[in-house]
Design a protein around this motif. Structure first.
Motif, short mmCIF file in Angstrom:
data_model
loop_
_atom_site.label_atom_id
_atom_site.label_comp_id
_atom_site.label_asym_id
_atom_site.label_seq_id
_atom_site.Cartn_x
_atom_site.Cartn_y
_atom_site.Cartn_z
N TYR A 274 0.83 -1.20 0.00
CA TYR A 274 0.00 0.00 0.00
C TYR A 274 0.87 1.26 0.00
CZ TYR A 274 -4.37 -2.57 0.63
OH TYR A 274 -5.46 -3.39 0.44
N ASN B 55 -6.56 3.26 2.13
CA ASN B 55 -6.09 1.87 2.22
C ASN B 55 -4.85 1.76 3.09
OD1 ASN B 55 -8.11 0.82 0.64
ND2 ASN B 55 -6.90 0.75 -1.22
N SER C 290 -4.46 -0.33 6.53
CA SER C 290 -3.41 -1.35 6.58
C SER C 290 -2.47 -1.10 7.76
CB SER C 290 -2.63 -1.35 5.27
OG SER C 290 -1.66 -2.36 5.27
#
Length: 150
Positions: free
Chosen positions: A29, A94, A98
């Motif tokens: 990510y 994201n 994460s």
């Protein structure tokens, strides 16, 4: 007591694997976010360069057709930049999620490691105590035997 620590080792291994997977995903990510940032910067730089073209050409005079093409393309660039900004926000979201998942996995792993260490220390203390008790008993027997001989 040592058996308690041994029984937890497979759980620690699973937690370690989960932490590794979460760290790998986090890295992916981060790379995706960096790529999205670079794409946005490239688009913005391209737009700025294109606008500079307008300034340069505008000083010498341009045709109506050139102006319409310029405005149409500039509009398309602005749409592309907006879409890339949305993509960047999505990647940031994201990454944030994460990071939280990795932090939880890391905290769980560290907690399990500390628990195993405490179990090992408790087992060592119990073993040391048992050994000291045996040594004390043997010393008492020796003293009792020596007093009987005298």
């Amino acid at each position: 007591m040592m058996k308690r620590a041994q029984r937890l080792l497979p759980v620690v291994d699973m937690a370690q694997e989960a932490e590794r997977e979460a760290a790998a995903k986090l890295s992916q990510y981060q790379q995706a976010l960096q790529h999205a940032q670079e794409q946005l910067q490239n688009l913005q730089q391209y737009r700025d360069d294109y606008q500079q073209q307008w300034i340069d050409k505008g000083q010498t005079g341009v045709s109506g057709q050139w102006l319409m093409n310029y405005q149409r393309f500039l509009s398309q660039l602005e749409v592309a930049i907006e879409q890339q900004e949305k993509s960047l926000a999505w990647h940031e979201h994201n990454l944030s999620g994460s990071q939280k998942i990795w932090q939880q996995a890391y905290a769980r792993l560290e907690g399990l490691r500390k628990l195993v260490q405490r179990y090992r220390e408790d087992a060592q203390k119990a073993a040391d105590k048992q050994e000291q008790k045996l040594l004390d008993e043997m010393a008492q027997r020796l003293m009792a035997q020596q007093t009987r001989r005298n």
